[in-house]
Design a protein around this motif. Sequence first.
Motif, PDB file in Angstrom:
ATOM      1  N   ASP A 123     -16.634  15.816   8.849  1.00  0.00           N
ATOM      2  CA  ASP A 123     -15.435  16.558   8.454  1.00  0.00           C
ATOM      3  C   ASP A 123     -14.418  16.705   9.579  1.00  0.00           C
ATOM      4  OD1 ASP A 123     -16.363  16.818   5.933  1.00  0.00           O
ATOM      5  OD2 ASP A 123     -16.523  19.000   5.921  1.00  0.00           O
ATOM      6  N   TYR A 124     -14.720  16.183  10.762  1.00  0.00           N
ATOM      7  CA  TYR A 124     -13.737  16.308  11.842  1.00  0.00           C
ATOM      8  C   TYR A 124     -13.871  15.118  12.800  1.00  0.00           C
ATOM      9  CZ  TYR A 124     -17.725  18.150  14.500  1.00  0.00           C
ATOM     10  OH  TYR A 124     -18.942  18.301  15.100  1.00  0.00           O
ATOM     11  N   PHE A 125     -12.806  14.874  13.517  1.00  0.00           N
ATOM     12  CA  PHE A 125     -12.740  13.746  14.447  1.00  0.00           C
ATOM     13  C   PHE A 125     -12.972  14.236  15.867  1.00  0.00           C
ATOM     14  CE2 PHE A 125     -10.208  11.234  17.444  1.00  0.00           C
ATOM     15  CZ  PHE A 125     -10.641   9.939  17.168  1.00  0.00           C
TER      16      PHE A 125
ATOM     17  N   HIS B  61     -11.357  25.724  10.645  1.00  0.00           N
ATOM     18  CA  HIS B  61      -9.960  25.302  10.611  1.00  0.00           C
ATOM     19  C   HIS B  61      -9.663  24.161  11.588  1.00  0.00           C
ATOM     20  CE1 HIS B  61      -9.789  28.852   8.250  1.00  0.00           C
ATOM     21  NE2 HIS B  61      -9.933  29.674   9.278  1.00  0.00           N
ATOM     22  N   VAL B  62     -10.717  23.595  12.175  1.00  0.00           N
ATOM     23  CA  VAL B  62     -10.540  22.502  13.141  1.00  0.00           C
ATOM     24  C   VAL B  62     -10.695  21.158  12.432  1.00  0.00           C
ATOM     25  CG1 VAL B  62     -11.483  21.390  15.207  1.00  0.00           C
ATOM     26  CG2 VAL B  62     -11.332  23.888  15.086  1.00  0.00           C
ATOM     27  N   GLY B  63      -9.702  20.294  12.588  1.00  0.00           N
ATOM     28  CA  GLY B  63      -9.763  18.960  12.019  1.00  0.00           C
ATOM     29  C   GLY B  63     -10.202  17.915  13.021  1.00  0.00           C
TER      30      GLY B  63
ATOM     31  N   LEU C  17      -8.909   7.905  13.531  1.00  0.00           N
ATOM     32  CA  LEU C  17      -8.505   9.311  13.430  1.00  0.00           C
ATOM     33  C   LEU C  17      -7.899   9.611  12.057  1.00  0.00           C
ATOM     34  CD1 LEU C  17      -6.783  11.432  16.135  1.00  0.00           C
ATOM     35  CD2 LEU C  17      -5.768  11.346  13.867  1.00  0.00           C
ATOM     36  N   SER C  18      -6.981   8.762  11.585  1.00  0.00           N
ATOM     37  CA  SER C  18      -6.337   9.019  10.298  1.00  0.00           C
ATOM     38  C   SER C  18      -7.337   8.930   9.149  1.00  0.00           C
ATOM     39  CB  SER C  18      -5.177   8.052  10.074  1.00  0.00           C
ATOM     40  OG  SER C  18      -5.623   6.721   9.992  1.00  0.00           O
ATOM     41  N   ASN C  19      -8.300   7.993   9.249  1.00  0.00           N
ATOM     42  CA  ASN C  19      -9.319   7.901   8.207  1.00  0.00           C
ATOM     43  C   ASN C  19     -10.197   9.142   8.170  1.00  0.00           C
ATOM     44  OD1 ASN C  19      -8.449   5.413   7.349  1.00  0.00           O
ATOM     45  ND2 ASN C  19     -10.070   4.251   8.320  1.00  0.00           N
ATOM     46  N   SER C  20     -10.475   9.718   9.344  1.00  0.00           N
ATOM     47  CA  SER C  20     -11.266  10.954   9.394  1.00  0.00           C
ATOM     48  C   SER C  20     -10.533  12.090   8.701  1.00  0.00           C
ATOM     49  CB  SER C  20     -11.557  11.331  10.850  1.00  0.00           C
ATOM     50  OG  SER C  20     -12.359  10.370  11.482  1.00  0.00           O
TER      51      SER C  20
ATOM     52  N   PRO D 155     -18.524  11.010  20.738  1.00  0.00           N
ATOM     53  CA  PRO D 155     -17.211  10.845  20.099  1.00  0.00           C
ATOM     54  C   PRO D 155     -17.216   9.728  19.062  1.00  0.00           C
ATOM     55  CG  PRO D 155     -17.170   9.975  22.328  1.00  0.00           C
ATOM     56  CD  PRO D 155     -18.469  10.691  22.181  1.00  0.00           C
ATOM     57  N   ASP D 156     -16.322   9.840  18.096  1.00  0.00           N
ATOM     58  CA  ASP D 156     -16.152   8.768  17.121  1.00  0.00           C
ATOM     59  C   ASP D 156     -15.510   7.550  17.763  1.00  0.00           C
ATOM     60  OD1 ASP D 156     -16.927  10.262  14.660  1.00  0.00           O
ATOM     61  OD2 ASP D 156     -15.212  11.497  15.217  1.00  0.00           O
ATOM     62  N   SER D 157     -14.612   7.798  18.702  1.00  0.00           N
ATOM     63  CA  SER D 157     -13.777   6.723  19.209  1.00  0.00           C
ATOM     64  C   SER D 157     -13.356   7.011  20.646  1.00  0.00           C
ATOM     65  CB  SER D 157     -12.533   6.591  18.311  1.00  0.00           C
ATOM     66  OG  SER D 157     -11.741   5.504  18.668  1.00  0.00           O
ATOM     67  N   ILE D 158     -13.391   5.981  21.498  1.00  0.00           N
ATOM     68  CA  ILE D 158     -12.915   6.065  22.874  1.00  0.00           C
ATOM     69  C   ILE D 158     -11.892   4.958  23.081  1.00  0.00           C
ATOM     70  CG2 ILE D 158     -13.536   5.944  25.320  1.00  0.00           C
ATOM     71  CD1 ILE D 158     -16.382   6.783  24.530  1.00  0.00           C
TER      72      ILE D 158
END
Length: 250
Positions: free
Chosen positions: A114-116, A51-53, A210-213, A152-155
């Motif tokens: 499936d998650y950011f 349930h974690v996005g 984040l929104s694209n993820s 991380p995907d993004s910093i």
Amino acid sequence: ELASGFVVDNAEGAETINDRSSRQIDCLVYDRSRQAPLMSADSFVAVLPAHVGGFVEVKSDLRISRKMSDTQSGDHPFEKDARFYRWSGTLVDALANLKSGIEVMRDAGVPREDYFAGIFAYDGDELIQFEQALVSGELMDQLSITDIDDLPDSICIINRGWWGFSAYQWNDVDPELDHEYDPEMSYLLQIGITAGKGDGSPLQLFTAYLSNSFDGREGLAHRTGGLRSFVGRKASVKNTQLKLPCPGKG
């Protein structure tokens, strides 16, 4: 919904209900409509991996530096100028917290795409030593990072810049040229602000990613241009190759 908390899971066949748990993460993004948290208190929640996005570590000041010692030990394994050190600072703490969540998600079988996972900071430096720690392989050894899925995907440091990780260099012509793909290597992508403080591009890149993820998780088409969405901004782009595997092309 958004809350501070833990990602927890039960190992199949084990006798305890939460034998796998992340460290406390600053911002857990989770879907309460699928299942309520296992536990909810004033300051935190405990949520199942399915349930974690996403999760985000938030720091007022993001930095990394060498913590020195006169003697070599497990806590200070690396050497420089006849002294010994480990990598320290708020960035290292944030990376360790995120990796603890990524490990629980992986053990539960949740695909990394499936998650950011991200780090957001209000201030900090240009993280020059972050690049040094990665290129040397020392930070990977210290945090037991095995591939870019552990990162991380993004910093984002609002007034300083944006960093990300990819199987490919930043290439405006074709970002996914198969002949440039090496499964044993990856890239640190860095966007440096050239217009000075208040430019806004690091935050724009962070939120677009984040929104694209989230869109990808729900099977929706991307509503933004991702890494190329900061229209009208001027920034320098740097690609640094890392000896770090990128399974599944990142």
